[in-house]
Motif scaffolding. Structure first.
Motif, PDB file in Angstrom:
ATOM      1  N   GLY A 123      85.937 -24.614  47.869  1.00  0.00           N
ATOM      2  CA  GLY A 123      84.616 -24.017  48.071  1.00  0.00           C
ATOM      3  C   GLY A 123      83.520 -24.794  47.364  1.00  0.00           C
ATOM      4  O   GLY A 123      82.434 -25.000  47.919  1.00  0.00           O
ATOM      5  N   PHE A 124      83.804 -25.241  46.139  1.00  0.00           N
ATOM      6  CA  PHE A 124      82.840 -26.086  45.423  1.00  0.00           C
ATOM      7  C   PHE A 124      82.497 -27.310  46.281  1.00  0.00           C
ATOM      8  O   PHE A 124      81.335 -27.670  46.430  1.00  0.00           O
ATOM      9  N   GLU A 125      83.522 -27.951  46.829  1.00  0.00           N
ATOM     10  CA  GLU A 125      83.326 -29.161  47.649  1.00  0.00           C
ATOM     11  C   GLU A 125      82.487 -28.871  48.873  1.00  0.00           C
ATOM     12  O   GLU A 125      81.584 -29.655  49.216  1.00  0.00           O
ATOM     13  N   LEU A 126      82.774 -27.766  49.567  1.00  0.00           N
ATOM     14  CA  LEU A 126      81.981 -27.406  50.760  1.00  0.00           C
ATOM     15  C   LEU A 126      80.510 -27.219  50.392  1.00  0.00           C
ATOM     16  O   LEU A 126      79.630 -27.727  51.077  1.00  0.00           O
ATOM     17  N   GLY A 127      80.264 -26.494  49.312  1.00  0.00           N
ATOM     18  CA  GLY A 127      78.890 -26.244  48.880  1.00  0.00           C
ATOM     19  C   GLY A 127      78.167 -27.497  48.413  1.00  0.00           C
ATOM     20  O   GLY A 127      76.962 -27.660  48.648  1.00  0.00           O
ATOM     21  N   GLU A 128      78.903 -28.391  47.757  1.00  0.00           N
ATOM     22  CA  GLU A 128      78.304 -29.633  47.241  1.00  0.00           C
ATOM     23  C   GLU A 128      77.847 -30.544  48.363  1.00  0.00           C
ATOM     24  O   GLU A 128      76.931 -31.336  48.179  1.00  0.00           O
ATOM     25  N   GLN A 129      78.472 -30.451  49.518  1.00  0.00           N
ATOM     26  CA  GLN A 129      78.066 -31.288  50.648  1.00  0.00           C
ATOM     27  C   GLN A 129      76.613 -31.015  51.036  1.00  0.00           C
ATOM     28  O   GLN A 129      75.965 -31.845  51.636  1.00  0.00           O
ATOM     29  N   LEU A 130      76.120 -29.833  50.669  1.00  0.00           N
ATOM     30  CA  LEU A 130      74.763 -29.437  51.063  1.00  0.00           C
ATOM     31  C   LEU A 130      73.761 -29.471  49.929  1.00  0.00           C
ATOM     32  O   LEU A 130      72.571 -29.484  50.165  1.00  0.00           O
ATOM     33  N   SER A 131      74.256 -29.407  48.685  1.00  0.00           N
ATOM     34  CA  SER A 131      73.283 -29.310  47.575  1.00  0.00           C
ATOM     35  C   SER A 131      72.875 -30.662  47.039  1.00  0.00           C
ATOM     36  O   SER A 131      73.342 -31.677  47.393  1.00  0.00           O
TER      37      SER A 131
END
Length: 178
Positions: A170-178
């Protein structure tokens, strides 16, 4: 962080969103913030509409209910349709990639939350923990260390590594956008 952040997690019963709300609230407390968590679900424990709400603040929380969330997570179409129009003006909607993007003035972030849990982690039941990781990465409302500790405190014994893997996905998915 704003003085007060309101988060609504919505989907269907059995998706673990109430646990996700409890984890976010506990992580906030571990970070030294104030938090209130509430929940609601339909008459059916599994399959009915479900939502968890979390208020996190650096200040004292004088009203414990979510009124205009800044963050809406929707894991089902039903949940999205029910809650998409009641957000703060700067609100964001995080939806699973299985849901069609709504026509809305709010920022919509579409991510493969359920697919990541099912295909990358091997268990769709950890989609709630993937979602917690996404929300943590996007909002930074709680620290990664606190949310990881809260996950490990709350998940069933014997599933800690599985859930930790889901959180990091989940961290990785979110980091793709932040």
């Amino acid at each position: 962080m704003e003085e007060r952040l309101e988060i609504r997690l919505s989907g269907s019963g059995g998706q673990g969103l109430i646990l996700a709300g409890i984890i976010l609230a506990e992580a906030a407390i571990l970070d030294g913030k104030n938090a209130v968590q509430s929940q609601s679900y339909g008459p059916e424990a599994r399959g009915g509409a479900s939502r968890a709400e979390v208020v996190i603040s650096d200040e004292e929380i004088d009203y414990p209910k979510v009124t205009k969330p800044q963050v809406l997570l929707a894991l089902t179409n039903e949940a999205l349709n029910k809650f998409k129009d009641n957000l703060a003006s700067d609100g964001i909607i995080i939806i699973d990639s299985s849901i069609n993007k709504p026509d809305t003035p709010y920022k919509v972030i579409q991510l493969p939350i359920i697919e990541t849990a099912r295909d990358r982690i091997g268990k769709s039941m950890v989609a709630n923990i993937v979602a917690v990781g996404v929300i943590t990465a996007l909002t930074k409302v709680v620290s990664r260390e606190a949310v990881e500790k809260a996950v490990l405190n709350r998940v069933p014994k014997g599933t800690e590594e599985l859930n930790k893997k889901a959180l990091y996905a989940g961290f990785e998915l979110g980091e793709q956008l932040s």
